[in-house]
Write an enzyme that holds these catalytic residues in place. Structure first.
Site, PDB file in Angstrom:
ATOM      1  N   GLU A 222     -22.796  37.989  16.688  1.00  0.00           N
ATOM      2  CA  GLU A 222     -23.291  36.932  15.581  1.00  0.00           C
ATOM      3  C   GLU A 222     -22.325  37.072  14.623  1.00  0.00           C
ATOM      4  OE1 GLU A 222     -27.298  37.577  14.299  1.00  0.00           O
ATOM      5  OE2 GLU A 222     -28.209  37.756  16.390  1.00  0.00           O
TER       6      GLU A 222
ATOM      7  N   GLU B  31     -33.745  27.507  11.144  1.00  0.00           N
ATOM      8  CA  GLU B  31     -35.007  27.780  11.962  1.00  0.00           C
ATOM      9  C   GLU B  31     -35.978  28.224  10.783  1.00  0.00           C
ATOM     10  OE1 GLU B  31     -34.059  30.835  14.945  1.00  0.00           O
ATOM     11  OE2 GLU B  31     -31.925  30.357  14.501  1.00  0.00           O
TER      12      GLU B  31
ATOM     13  N   LYS C 112     -38.040  31.704  10.338  1.00  0.00           N
ATOM     14  CA  LYS C 112     -37.399  32.935  10.031  1.00  0.00           C
ATOM     15  C   LYS C 112     -38.088  33.288   8.463  1.00  0.00           C
ATOM     16  CE  LYS C 112     -33.163  33.411  12.685  1.00  0.00           C
ATOM     17  NZ  LYS C 112     -33.675  34.698  13.091  1.00  0.00           N
TER      18      LYS C 112
ATOM     19  N   GLU D 242     -32.331  33.324   5.512  1.00  0.00           N
ATOM     20  CA  GLU D 242     -32.581  33.389   6.854  1.00  0.00           C
ATOM     21  C   GLU D 242     -32.880  32.126   7.586  1.00  0.00           C
ATOM     22  OE1 GLU D 242     -31.756  36.290   8.613  1.00  0.00           O
ATOM     23  OE2 GLU D 242     -31.032  37.121   6.813  1.00  0.00           O
TER      24      GLU D 242
END
Length: 300
Positions: free
Chosen positions: A220, A271, A274, A279
């Site tokens: 990541e 997203e 999150k 984030e």
């Protein structure tokens, strides 16, 4: 996307996170990956699978027998942590199951993050890095397995977090791959970007445990496009992610200049489940499938 130099190939992919309630269908996601030429897979076993018996791990491998995986990661940031001691045994069980199915070419590994290291930043040099006392025993067991099977350690590397924690002393250009030359020297090694410094911290720590032959995969990395004022916008995120792709396609790190590494950007989508702030804003695409910014030009 693949980059080739001689006989060494660096695979570049994008993580598919699913912490959202407004994400596209699986069929649409597959088509998007094809559209942008992204074609590499990492499978991370859930915590329940790490704690389960060997027969369950055998069933896991059987269930996905027809999928061409490059890696199976047993845990994500499990070291240090409650289940750290279970990681290496679980890796051995998965490896045995794969070998019984004739799939020994799939590499079994685990993912560790910056939390596994100590004595690294500050002073912002790689050579002082060691594994944290609470992580060392479990990491060494993992490294023994990886070296025995010719696999790589997966590492999550986020220069954004280092830069955000110390923007006064770390130059923005150094953090997002746009510095024109070396910014920091660690002995004789000149560092033009923070990413290399962070990766080499893992290499130094592994070398100190007599496992310097193990290489790494960046499981990541990324930069948020919003959530923290001037430190997060689409321009910086695009600069970082494009710089990352270009960098690992063509070169290693100052400590390992001739060793390319596979790398995966985080993430495909923003997203919304999150935690709030940065984030939720690591995606290359919005959930409606439009681009936040361009890294991979569409192929169709």
């Amino acid at each position: 996307m693949n980059a080739q130099i001689g006989i060494t190939e660096a695979k570049i992919g994008v993580c598919y996170g699913m912490d959202g309630n407004n994400l596209p269908s699986y069929a649409d996601v597959v088509n998007l990956y094809k559209k942008y030429g992204i074609s590499n897979v990492i499978e991370t076993l859930p915590s329940e699978s790490r704690r389960s018996r060997g027969t369950k791990r055998q069933n896991f491998v059987s269930r996905f027998h027809d999928i061409p995986y490059s890696y199976i990661s047993v845990g994500n940031d499990a070291i240090p942590g409650e289940y750290a001691v279970n990681v290496a045994p679980a890796m051995r069980n998965i490896q045995n199951a794969l070998e019984k199915q004739g799939r020994a070419t799939v590499r079994v590994t685990t993912v560790v993050s910056w939390a596994a290291l100590a004595n690294s930043f500050p002073p912002w040099v790689a050579s002082v890095a060691t594994f944290a006392p609470e992580a060392r025993e479990a990491v060494v067991q993992v490294l023994c397995f990886l070296e025995a099977h010719g696999s790589q350690l997966m590492i999550n590397v986020y220069p954004y977090h280092g830069y955000a924690s110390d923007p006064v002393n770390l130059h923005q250009e150094y953090a997002v791959f746009t510095a024109p030359g070396p910014v920091i020297y660690d002995g004789s090694l000149g560092y033009q970007n923070l990413f290399d410094m962070m990766v080499d911290s893992f290499y130094w720590a592994m070398e100190k445990e007599s496992h310097g032959n193990v290489t790494v995969v960046v499981s990541e990395t990324g930069w948020p496009s919003a959530g923290n004022g001037d430190l997060t916008n689409a321009v910086l995120a695009q600069a970082y992610n494009k710089g990352f792709v270009q960098h690992i396609s063509s070169s290693g790190t100052p400590k390992r200049p001739n060793v390319l590494m596979d790398g995966f950007l985080f993430a495909m989508f923003n997203e919304n489940l999150k935690p709030g702030g940065v984030e939720q804003n690591f995606g290359l695409l919005y959930p409606n499938m439009t681009e936040v910014y361009t890294v991979f030009p569409p192929r169709q």
